[in-house]
Design an enzyme around this catalytic site. Structure first.
Site, short mmCIF file in Angstrom:
data_model
loop_
_atom_site.label_atom_id
_atom_site.label_comp_id
_atom_site.label_asym_id
_atom_site.label_seq_id
_atom_site.Cartn_x
_atom_site.Cartn_y
_atom_site.Cartn_z
N LEU A 196 0.86 -1.19 0.00
CA LEU A 196 0.00 0.00 0.00
C LEU A 196 0.90 1.24 0.00
CD1 LEU A 196 -2.98 0.46 -0.16
CD2 LEU A 196 -3.12 0.47 2.29
N HIS A 197 1.52 1.50 -1.16
CA HIS A 197 2.43 2.64 -1.31
C HIS A 197 1.62 3.89 -1.64
CE1 HIS A 197 2.22 2.34 -5.76
NE2 HIS A 197 2.12 1.03 -5.52
N LEU A 198 2.29 4.95 -2.02
CA LEU A 198 1.66 6.26 -2.15
C LEU A 198 0.45 6.30 -3.07
CD1 LEU A 198 1.70 9.23 -1.33
CD2 LEU A 198 3.33 9.65 -3.18
#
Length: 94
Positions: free
Chosen positions: A14-16
Site C-alpha cells: 500500500l504505497h503512495l
C-alpha cells in the site's frame, strides 16, 4: 460498525498511489473509516497514517466503517482494494 478483511495484492504494498486512492474514496463518506493491520489501527482517511501502517503485499488488513453510510463505504472500499486500487469510476468494462 461493520468490517471486512481483504488481502493486498500490489507487489509494492500500500504505497503512495494506492494509499492516496484509498483515502480519496474514504473521505467521500461520512462514516469513520479505519484500517487494522495486526494490533495496529489507523485512520483510513489519513494518507500519512495509511502509509505509516507499512502494509505490504499479501498482508491481510481489516477495513472498519462506522457511521450513517457505513455499508456503502465498506462495499466501495473493499471493491477498490479487490480491483487493485484502480479508480472505480474509471474501470474498464468488458
Amino acid at each position: 460498525m461493520i468490517s471486512k478483511k481483504v488481502t493486498i495484492h500490489d507487489p509494492m504494498g500500500l504505497h503512495l498511489r494506492p494509499a492516496g486512492t484509498f483515502c480519496k474514496y474514504a473521505i467521500q463518506f461520512q462514516s469513520h473509516v479505519e484500517i487494522k493491520k495486526g494490533n495496529a489501527t489507523v485512520n483510513g482517511k489519513s494518507l500519512l497514517n495509511v502509509l505509516a501502517a507499512g502494509i505490504k503485499e499479501n498482508d491481510t488488513i481489516e477495513i472498519i466503517c462506522n457511521g450513517a453510510d457505513e455499508k456503502e463505504a465498506l462495499e466501495k472500499l473493499v471493491s477498490l482494494v479487490d480491483n487493485g486500487f484502480e479508480p472505480l469510476d474509471l474501470r474498464k468494462h468488458d
